[in-house]
Design a protein around this motif. Structure first.
Motif, PDB file in Angstrom:
ATOM      1  N   LYS A  45       0.871  -1.099   0.056  1.00 15.90           N
ATOM      2  CA  LYS A  45       0.174   0.030  -0.210  1.00 15.90           C
ATOM      3  C   LYS A  45       0.888   1.230  -0.008  1.00 15.90           C
ATOM      4  N   THR A  49      -3.397   6.449   0.747  1.00 17.73           N
ATOM      5  CA  THR A  49      -4.426   5.794  -0.247  1.00 17.73           C
ATOM      6  C   THR A  49      -5.415   5.165   0.680  1.00 17.73           C
ATOM      7  N   CYS A  51      -6.997   2.719  -0.655  1.00 17.12           N
ATOM      8  CA  CYS A  51      -7.213   1.301  -0.823  1.00 17.12           C
ATOM      9  C   CYS A  51      -6.375   0.508  -0.077  1.00 17.12           C
ATOM     10  N   CYS A  76      -9.625  -3.090  -3.664  1.00 13.32           N
ATOM     11  CA  CYS A  76      -9.344  -2.090  -2.425  1.00 13.32           C
ATOM     12  C   CYS A  76     -10.209  -2.521  -1.304  1.00 13.32           C
ATOM     13  N   CYS A 154      -5.113   2.785  -8.057  1.00 10.84           N
ATOM     14  CA  CYS A 154      -5.662   2.659  -6.811  1.00 10.84           C
ATOM     15  C   CYS A 154      -4.822   3.201  -5.825  1.00 10.84           C
ATOM     16  N   GLY A 155      -3.201   3.264  -5.723  1.00 11.69           N
ATOM     17  CA  GLY A 155      -2.741   3.744  -4.650  1.00 11.69           C
ATOM     18  C   GLY A 155      -1.844   2.573  -4.292  1.00 11.69           C
TER      19      GLY A 155
END
Length: 160
Positions: A45, A49, A51, A76, A154-155
């Motif tokens: 990760k 974020t 997610c 996520c 999405c990060g």
């Protein structure tokens, strides 16, 4: 899950359906699975974020126009309890495919446009023979050489 898919799995065959076209592939071999495990260990990760960067390995996903079994899917959030005993219906943020010898076209030519058309934002294809890392998004495609860290929309990030 349909009995045909379960029977195919028992015979050592992976069945997928892409835009109505059935596609088969033999079960992954040891070297393939080693690459999948190595890549899974490199998922993390990124800072800032929301997610959760949840990954699933080799599970069926029911897309609007087909049924696929990506080597690695990144979500996520965890799939719901109800969904965990059948093909997932939530669309992954990213998928990662490790090319199997003899099935290069399936992973390099058929998979990326299909995944993008179904709402997947990042498609990564890794070819262990050439070390090619193909990172495909709706607006561009980047070719790199492994090892490389790929930043996902999405990060999450992943070392391929």
């Amino acid at each position: 899950m349909s009995s045909t898919l379960l029977q195919a799995s028992e015979l050592g065959i992976r069945l997928e359906i892409v835009n109505g076209l059935p596609i088969w592939e033999g079960q992954p071999v040891y070297r393939h699975q080693k690459h999948v495990e190595r890549i899974v260990q490199g998922i993390e990760k990124a800072e800032r974020t929301e997610c959760a960067c949840v990954h699933a390995v080799d599970v069926y996903i029911q897309f609007p126009n087909g049924l696929k079994r990506p080597d690695i899917s990144i979500f996520c959030q965890e799939p719901s309890e109800e969904e965990q005993d059948s093909a997932l219906t939530m669309i992954p943020e990213a998928v990662i495919e490790v090319v199997s010898k003899g099935f290069e076209a399936k992973d390099l030519e058929i998979g990326p446009p299909f995944y993008l058309s179904q709402g997947v934002r990042d498609v990564i294809v890794f070819d262990p023979l050439t070390l090619l890392v193909l990172h495909v998004r709706r607006d561009n495609t980047v070719r790199q050489v492994s090892p490389v860290t790929v930043e996902l929309e999405c990060g999450c990030r992943v070392l391929v």
